[in-house]
Motif scaffolding. Structure first.
Motif, PDB file in Angstrom:
ATOM      1  N   ILE A  56       0.825  -1.199   0.000  1.00  0.00           N
ATOM      2  CA  ILE A  56       0.000   0.000   0.000  1.00  0.00           C
ATOM      3  C   ILE A  56       0.861   1.251   0.000  1.00  0.00           C
ATOM      4  O   ILE A  56       2.057   1.201   0.278  1.00  0.00           O
ATOM      5  N   PHE A  57       0.231   2.371  -0.336  1.00  0.00           N
ATOM      6  CA  PHE A  57       0.857   3.685  -0.196  1.00  0.00           C
ATOM      7  C   PHE A  57       0.181   4.414   0.944  1.00  0.00           C
ATOM      8  O   PHE A  57      -1.042   4.353   1.102  1.00  0.00           O
ATOM      9  N   SER A  58       0.959   5.104   1.755  1.00  0.00           N
ATOM     10  CA  SER A  58       0.366   5.832   2.868  1.00  0.00           C
ATOM     11  C   SER A  58       1.085   7.156   3.094  1.00  0.00           C
ATOM     12  O   SER A  58       2.275   7.287   2.790  1.00  0.00           O
ATOM     13  N   VAL A  59       0.356   8.123   3.631  1.00  0.00           N
ATOM     14  CA  VAL A  59       0.939   9.407   4.008  1.00  0.00           C
ATOM     15  C   VAL A  59       0.291   9.829   5.325  1.00  0.00           C
ATOM     16  O   VAL A  59      -0.911   9.637   5.519  1.00  0.00           O
ATOM     17  N   MET A  80      -4.459   6.095   3.349  1.00  0.00           N
ATOM     18  CA  MET A  80      -3.889   4.913   2.713  1.00  0.00           C
ATOM     19  C   MET A  80      -4.709   4.566   1.470  1.00  0.00           C
ATOM     20  O   MET A  80      -5.942   4.666   1.493  1.00  0.00           O
ATOM     21  N   SER A  81      -4.016   4.166   0.423  1.00  0.00           N
ATOM     22  CA  SER A  81      -4.704   3.803  -0.822  1.00  0.00           C
ATOM     23  C   SER A  81      -4.034   2.576  -1.431  1.00  0.00           C
ATOM     24  O   SER A  81      -2.805   2.494  -1.480  1.00  0.00           O
ATOM     25  N   THR A  82      -4.851   1.634  -1.884  1.00  0.00           N
ATOM     26  CA  THR A  82      -4.298   0.436  -2.497  1.00  0.00           C
ATOM     27  C   THR A  82      -5.296  -0.176  -3.482  1.00  0.00           C
ATOM     28  O   THR A  82      -6.510  -0.047  -3.315  1.00  0.00           O
ATOM     29  N   THR A  91     -10.109  -4.996  -6.197  1.00  0.00           N
ATOM     30  CA  THR A  91     -10.611  -4.178  -5.096  1.00  0.00           C
ATOM     31  C   THR A  91      -9.757  -2.929  -4.950  1.00  0.00           C
ATOM     32  O   THR A  91      -8.531  -3.009  -4.873  1.00  0.00           O
ATOM     33  N   THR A  92     -10.423  -1.784  -4.926  1.00  0.00           N
ATOM     34  CA  THR A  92      -9.746  -0.514  -4.674  1.00  0.00           C
ATOM     35  C   THR A  92     -10.174  -0.027  -3.297  1.00  0.00           C
ATOM     36  O   THR A  92     -11.371   0.131  -3.039  1.00  0.00           O
ATOM     37  N   ASN A  93      -9.207   0.200  -2.429  1.00  0.00           N
ATOM     38  CA  ASN A  93      -9.497   0.535  -1.044  1.00  0.00           C
ATOM     39  C   ASN A  93      -8.783   1.812  -0.633  1.00  0.00           C
ATOM     40  O   ASN A  93      -7.613   2.008  -0.951  1.00  0.00           O
ATOM     41  N   SER A  94      -9.501   2.688   0.083  1.00  0.00           N
ATOM     42  CA  SER A  94      -8.883   3.906   0.608  1.00  0.00           C
ATOM     43  C   SER A  94      -9.394   4.150   2.025  1.00  0.00           C
ATOM     44  O   SER A  94     -10.565   3.934   2.311  1.00  0.00           O
ATOM     45  N   THR A  95      -8.495   4.591   2.899  1.00  0.00           N
ATOM     46  CA  THR A  95      -8.840   4.811   4.295  1.00  0.00           C
ATOM     47  C   THR A  95      -8.316   6.165   4.751  1.00  0.00           C
ATOM     48  O   THR A  95      -7.158   6.506   4.498  1.00  0.00           O
ATOM     49  N   THR A 127     -14.400   1.027   0.062  1.00  0.00           N
ATOM     50  CA  THR A 127     -13.973  -0.095  -0.766  1.00  0.00           C
ATOM     51  C   THR A 127     -14.829  -0.178  -2.023  1.00  0.00           C
ATOM     52  O   THR A 127     -16.063  -0.187  -1.937  1.00  0.00           O
ATOM     53  N   LYS A 128     -14.194  -0.225  -3.173  1.00  0.00           N
ATOM     54  CA  LYS A 128     -14.866  -0.442  -4.446  1.00  0.00           C
ATOM     55  C   LYS A 128     -14.490  -1.840  -4.934  1.00  0.00           C
ATOM     56  O   LYS A 128     -13.308  -2.166  -5.033  1.00  0.00           O
ATOM     57  N   VAL A 129     -15.511  -2.641  -5.244  1.00  0.00           N
ATOM     58  CA  VAL A 129     -15.279  -4.035  -5.592  1.00  0.00           C
ATOM     59  C   VAL A 129     -15.806  -4.338  -6.984  1.00  0.00           C
ATOM     60  O   VAL A 129     -16.929  -3.971  -7.323  1.00  0.00           O
ATOM     61  N   ASN A 130     -15.002  -5.033  -7.783  1.00  0.00           N
ATOM     62  CA  ASN A 130     -15.406  -5.530  -9.090  1.00  0.00           C
ATOM     63  C   ASN A 130     -15.185  -7.036  -9.066  1.00  0.00           C
ATOM     64  O   ASN A 130     -14.068  -7.519  -9.220  1.00  0.00           O
ATOM     65  N   ILE A 131     -16.280  -7.803  -8.829  1.00  0.00           N
ATOM     66  CA  ILE A 131     -16.165  -9.246  -8.646  1.00  0.00           C
ATOM     67  C   ILE A 131     -16.541  -9.973  -9.931  1.00  0.00           C
ATOM     68  O   ILE A 131     -17.610  -9.767 -10.499  1.00  0.00           O
ATOM     69  N   THR A 132     -15.649 -10.832 -10.368  1.00  0.00           N
ATOM     70  CA  THR A 132     -15.904 -11.636 -11.565  1.00  0.00           C
ATOM     71  C   THR A 132     -16.141 -13.097 -11.211  1.00  0.00           C
ATOM     72  O   THR A 132     -16.617 -13.866 -12.026  1.00  0.00           O
TER      73      THR A 132
END
Length: 216
Positions: A56-59, A80-82, A91-95, A127-132
């Motif tokens: 992840i990336f965090s600041v 945090m973003s990943t 899955t795109t997640n940001s906190t 959380t953004k989810v794209n489930i296949t």
């Protein structure tokens, strides 16, 4: 001459801690190095599953006020973003988090100043989810493209600050963060627990308190 040189050396080393006394301020900004490790565990009803480990990336900007020599009390902000791909799913997640914190600097005669800190506060996780791939225990959540949860967050941190100048420090440290949330979706209890361990680098700027009248 020897006494003069000794006095000069003591004064030089003393400068490294001159701005960590009561009434001073510290402003910091730390960034994850890119190999932070996050483990996510989700429990739906009586079933649970471990998510993948991901980088992840965090600041983390922060500000603190020295209430006594060496102890700064203030607030840490975190972002945090990943993006994680796992078994065909994306899955795109940001906190975002905001935590009152306390940090203690172990002042000494060296330019290397160890520190320890802890905080507790609020976090919002999107959380953004794209489930296949279907047919998992996450089926009750498939209808939601984006999920936002709010909950309790806490952290501990430690490391060392190298005082490059009397006001500017270079930070190298480690931190552990945890975010917890519990909610009910479609009559099912969903618990989310996000744990993050990371190595961070950054800078701290120490601001000397204004001298009071009568101070020499």
């Amino acid at each position: 001459m020897k006494k003069l040189l000794l006095a000069g050396a003591v004064a030089l080393f003393g400068l490294s801690n001159a701005q960590m006394t009561k009434g001073d301020w510290v402003i910091s900004g730390n960034t994850g190095l890119g190999f932070n490790n996050t483990t996510t565990t989700v429990k739906v009803g009586s079933q649970s599953a471990d998510g993948p480990k991901t980088n992840i990336f965090s600041v983390s900007p922060s500000a603190g006020y020295f209430v006594i020599d060496g102890l700064a009390v203030g607030i840490d902000l975190g972002y945090m973003s990943t993006t994680t791909k796992y078994e065909g799913n994306k899955t795109t997640n940001s906190t975002f988090s905001a935590m009152p914190t306390a940090t203690y600097y172990f002042m000494n005669s060296s330019k290397l100043v160890p520190f320890l800190g802890a905080g507790i506060g609020y976090a919002s996780n999107k959380t953004k989810v794209n489930i296949t791939n279907g047919g998992t225990i996450f089926d009750p959540l498939l209808m939601q493209d984006e999920v936002t949860t709010d909950g309790l967050a806490w952290k501990v941190k430690g490391g060392v600050t190298y005082m490059a100048t009397p006001s500017l420090g270079i930070n190298l440290g480690v931190s552990y963060d945890q975010f917890s949330n519990k909610e009910t979706i479609m009559n099912t209890d969903v618990k989310t627990n996000v744990k993050t361990f990371g190595v961070n680098v950054g800078f701290s700027y120490f601001i000397k308190a204004k001298a009071q009248k009568g101070d020499k």
